[in-house]
Motif scaffolding. Structure first.
Motif, PDB file in Angstrom:
ATOM      1  N   ASP A 104       0.762  -1.422  -0.041  1.00 59.88           N
ATOM      2  CA  ASP A 104      -0.060   0.080  -0.123  1.00 59.88           C
ATOM      3  C   ASP A 104       0.995   1.405   0.168  1.00 59.88           C
ATOM      4  O   ASP A 104       0.559   2.139   0.697  1.00 59.88           O
ATOM      5  CB  ASP A 104      -1.138   0.073   1.176  1.00 59.88           C
ATOM      6  N   LEU A 105       1.949   1.304  -0.856  1.00 61.08           N
ATOM      7  CA  LEU A 105       2.779   2.433  -0.779  1.00 61.08           C
ATOM      8  C   LEU A 105       2.122   3.353  -1.862  1.00 61.08           C
ATOM      9  O   LEU A 105       1.524   2.980  -2.858  1.00 61.08           O
ATOM     10  CB  LEU A 105       4.159   1.962  -1.241  1.00 61.08           C
ATOM     11  N   ASN A 106       2.633   4.659  -1.937  1.00 61.58           N
ATOM     12  CA  ASN A 106       2.083   5.559  -3.117  1.00 61.58           C
ATOM     13  C   ASN A 106       3.109   5.537  -4.454  1.00 61.58           C
ATOM     14  O   ASN A 106       3.770   6.332  -4.614  1.00 61.58           O
ATOM     15  CB  ASN A 106       2.046   7.000  -2.235  1.00 61.58           C
ATOM     16  N   LEU A 107       2.835   4.276  -5.153  1.00 55.12           N
ATOM     17  CA  LEU A 107       3.480   4.057  -6.512  1.00 55.12           C
ATOM     18  C   LEU A 107       3.157   5.012  -7.419  1.00 55.12           C
ATOM     19  O   LEU A 107       1.995   5.043  -7.752  1.00 55.12           O
ATOM     20  CB  LEU A 107       3.560   2.657  -6.682  1.00 55.12           C
ATOM     21  N   VAL A 108       3.766   6.017  -7.799  1.00 56.34           N
ATOM     22  CA  VAL A 108       3.292   6.853  -8.912  1.00 56.34           C
ATOM     23  C   VAL A 108       3.820   6.583 -10.274  1.00 56.34           C
ATOM     24  O   VAL A 108       3.452   7.126 -11.366  1.00 56.34           O
ATOM     25  CB  VAL A 108       3.539   8.297  -8.463  1.00 56.34           C
ATOM     26  N   GLY A 109       5.014   5.608 -10.223  1.00 55.81           N
ATOM     27  CA  GLY A 109       5.652   5.409 -11.481  1.00 55.81           C
ATOM     28  C   GLY A 109       6.720   4.339 -11.629  1.00 55.81           C
ATOM     29  O   GLY A 109       7.278   4.180 -10.425  1.00 55.81           O
ATOM     30  N   SER A 110       6.789   3.858 -12.933  1.00 57.11           N
ATOM     31  CA  SER A 110       8.039   2.850 -12.958  1.00 57.11           C
ATOM     32  C   SER A 110       8.843   3.290 -14.267  1.00 57.11           C
ATOM     33  O   SER A 110       8.216   3.546 -15.348  1.00 57.11           O
ATOM     34  CB  SER A 110       7.400   1.212 -13.041  1.00 57.11           C
ATOM     35  N   LEU A 111      10.114   3.427 -14.194  1.00 55.88           N
ATOM     36  CA  LEU A 111      10.802   3.512 -15.274  1.00 55.88           C
ATOM     37  C   LEU A 111      12.000   2.555 -15.480  1.00 55.88           C
ATOM     38  O   LEU A 111      12.424   1.900 -14.731  1.00 55.88           O
ATOM     39  CB  LEU A 111      11.779   5.010 -15.025  1.00 55.88           C
ATOM     40  N   GLU A 112      11.840   2.043 -16.669  1.00 55.22           N
ATOM     41  CA  GLU A 112      13.012   1.108 -17.253  1.00 55.22           C
ATOM     42  C   GLU A 112      14.124   1.860 -17.666  1.00 55.22           C
ATOM     43  O   GLU A 112      14.169   2.618 -18.548  1.00 55.22           O
ATOM     44  CB  GLU A 112      12.447   0.285 -18.535  1.00 55.22           C
ATOM     45  N   LYS A 113      15.428   1.599 -16.949  1.00 55.75           N
ATOM     46  CA  LYS A 113      16.630   2.164 -17.571  1.00 55.75           C
ATOM     47  C   LYS A 113      16.833   1.670 -18.738  1.00 55.75           C
ATOM     48  O   LYS A 113      16.757   0.530 -19.030  1.00 55.75           O
ATOM     49  CB  LYS A 113      17.739   1.953 -16.577  1.00 55.75           C
ATOM     50  N   PRO A 114      17.509   2.209 -19.907  1.00 54.22           N
ATOM     51  CA  PRO A 114      17.794   3.820 -19.526  1.00 54.22           C
ATOM     52  C   PRO A 114      16.598   4.279 -20.084  1.00 54.22           C
ATOM     53  O   PRO A 114      15.867   3.888 -20.717  1.00 54.22           O
ATOM     54  CB  PRO A 114      18.940   4.109 -20.502  1.00 54.22           C
ATOM     55  N   PHE A 115      16.381   5.529 -19.247  1.00 51.02           N
ATOM     56  CA  PHE A 115      15.204   6.525 -19.595  1.00 51.02           C
ATOM     57  C   PHE A 115      15.625   7.840 -19.974  1.00 51.02           C
ATOM     58  O   PHE A 115      16.760   8.201 -19.719  1.00 51.02           O
ATOM     59  CB  PHE A 115      13.992   6.346 -18.461  1.00 51.02           C
ATOM     60  N   ARG A 116      14.621   8.693 -20.534  1.00 51.02           N
ATOM     61  CA  ARG A 116      14.948  10.114 -21.145  1.00 51.02           C
ATOM     62  C   ARG A 116      14.436  11.055 -20.075  1.00 51.02           C
ATOM     63  O   ARG A 116      13.267  10.921 -19.175  1.00 51.02           O
ATOM     64  CB  ARG A 116      14.281  10.104 -22.380  1.00 51.02           C
ATOM     65  N   LEU A 117      14.749  12.215 -20.165  1.00 49.05           N
ATOM     66  CA  LEU A 117      14.204  13.330 -19.526  1.00 49.05           C
ATOM     67  C   LEU A 117      12.558  13.551 -19.605  1.00 49.05           C
ATOM     68  O   LEU A 117      12.088  13.611 -18.538  1.00 49.05           O
ATOM     69  CB  LEU A 117      14.927  14.660 -19.884  1.00 49.05           C
ATOM     70  N   GLU A 118      12.222  13.298 -20.899  1.00 53.57           N
ATOM     71  CA  GLU A 118      10.950  13.210 -21.141  1.00 53.57           C
ATOM     72  C   GLU A 118      10.033  12.485 -19.898  1.00 53.57           C
ATOM     73  O   GLU A 118       9.090  12.460 -19.517  1.00 53.57           O
ATOM     74  CB  GLU A 118      10.518  12.858 -22.335  1.00 53.57           C
ATOM     75  N   ASP A 119      10.712  11.230 -19.797  1.00 52.88           N
ATOM     76  CA  ASP A 119       9.966  10.173 -18.960  1.00 52.88           C
ATOM     77  C   ASP A 119      10.115  10.473 -17.578  1.00 52.88           C
ATOM     78  O   ASP A 119       9.043  10.363 -16.847  1.00 52.88           O
ATOM     79  CB  ASP A 119      10.998   8.768 -18.936  1.00 52.88           C
ATOM     80  N   VAL A 120      11.264  11.082 -17.070  1.00 52.16           N
ATOM     81  CA  VAL A 120      11.263  11.767 -15.903  1.00 52.16           C
ATOM     82  C   VAL A 120      10.107  12.838 -15.241  1.00 52.16           C
ATOM     83  O   VAL A 120       9.703  12.867 -14.356  1.00 52.16           O
ATOM     84  CB  VAL A 120      12.595  12.253 -15.444  1.00 52.16           C
ATOM     85  N   LYS A 121      10.272  13.727 -16.417  1.00 49.61           N
ATOM     86  CA  LYS A 121       9.215  14.884 -16.292  1.00 49.61           C
ATOM     87  C   LYS A 121       7.789  14.397 -16.144  1.00 49.61           C
ATOM     88  O   LYS A 121       6.902  14.555 -15.412  1.00 49.61           O
ATOM     89  CB  LYS A 121       9.398  15.603 -17.612  1.00 49.61           C
ATOM     90  N   ASP A 122       7.457  13.346 -17.262  1.00 48.20           N
ATOM     91  CA  ASP A 122       6.112  12.632 -17.109  1.00 48.20           C
ATOM     92  C   ASP A 122       5.780  12.100 -15.477  1.00 48.20           C
ATOM     93  O   ASP A 122       4.615  12.333 -15.178  1.00 48.20           O
ATOM     94  CB  ASP A 122       5.816  11.702 -18.017  1.00 48.20           C
ATOM     95  N   VAL A 123       6.633  11.109 -15.158  1.00 49.67           N
ATOM     96  CA  VAL A 123       6.433  10.720 -13.671  1.00 49.67           C
ATOM     97  C   VAL A 123       6.399  11.708 -12.644  1.00 49.67           C
ATOM     98  O   VAL A 123       5.370  11.796 -11.777  1.00 49.67           O
ATOM     99  CB  VAL A 123       7.439   9.620 -13.443  1.00 49.67           C
ATOM    100  N   LEU A 124       7.076  12.898 -12.756  1.00 51.12           N
ATOM    101  CA  LEU A 124       7.159  13.763 -11.786  1.00 51.12           C
ATOM    102  C   LEU A 124       5.961  14.873 -11.924  1.00 51.12           C
ATOM    103  O   LEU A 124       5.308  15.300 -10.658  1.00 51.12           O
ATOM    104  CB  LEU A 124       8.545  14.585 -11.723  1.00 51.12           C
ATOM    105  N   LEU A 125       5.425  14.962 -12.991  1.00 55.22           N
ATOM    106  CA  LEU A 125       4.081  15.697 -13.212  1.00 55.22           C
ATOM    107  C   LEU A 125       3.063  14.943 -12.711  1.00 55.22           C
ATOM    108  O   LEU A 125       1.829  15.401 -12.147  1.00 55.22           O
ATOM    109  CB  LEU A 125       4.003  15.785 -14.689  1.00 55.22           C
ATOM    110  N   GLY A 126       3.016  13.682 -12.554  1.00 53.08           N
ATOM    111  CA  GLY A 126       1.969  12.715 -12.023  1.00 53.08           C
ATOM    112  C   GLY A 126       1.965  12.519 -10.315  1.00 53.08           C
ATOM    113  O   GLY A 126       1.236  11.906  -9.885  1.00 53.08           O
TER     114      GLY A 126
END
Length: 127
Positions: A104-126
């Protein structure tokens, strides 16, 4: 650009055992206007001094303390921070996602390495 909500900057905590990767991710996150704290050893105590407003990036595969153990520790502490999982191994990412939901953690996203700035931006916006 994702700008942190009013007033103080939101903090991103990066827990990853690879200093070069953590440095790259730090640059990405700072470019989006967030403060960053990095832990390259999940055993260090400050890793778990989290605020509800923090966003925590957790590498799933690390020596000494695995990302799964970090998730269990966060659950024990009843952490309500936003959690983002990271791994270069998709099957490990899936396993960690299931555990985060079960705990029951507040999971907001998962990123598969390697990822791009756009991926990080999307997850942080959410987050």
């Amino acid at each position: 650009m994702a700008l942190p909500s009013m007033g103080a900057k939101r903090r991103v905590v990066i827990i990853d055992d690879e200093p070069a990767f953590a440095e790259t991710l730090t640059k990405m996150v700072k470019s989006l206007g967030f403060e960053v704290t990095v832990s390259t050893d999940a055993r260090s105590s400050y890793t778990f001094e989290l605020k509800t407003s923090d966003v925590v990036f957790v590498d799933v595969l690390m020596p000494n303390v695995s990302g799964l153990q970090v998730l269990e520790k966060l659950a024990q502490q009843k952490a309500r921070s936003s959690i983002v999982l990271m791994s270069g191994h998709l099957e490990r990412l899936d396993e960690a996602e299931k555990l985060a939901r079960k705990l029951d953690l507040n999971l907001v996203g998962s990123l598969e390495k390697p990822f791009r700035l756009e991926d990080v931006k999307d997850v942080l916006l959410g987050a």
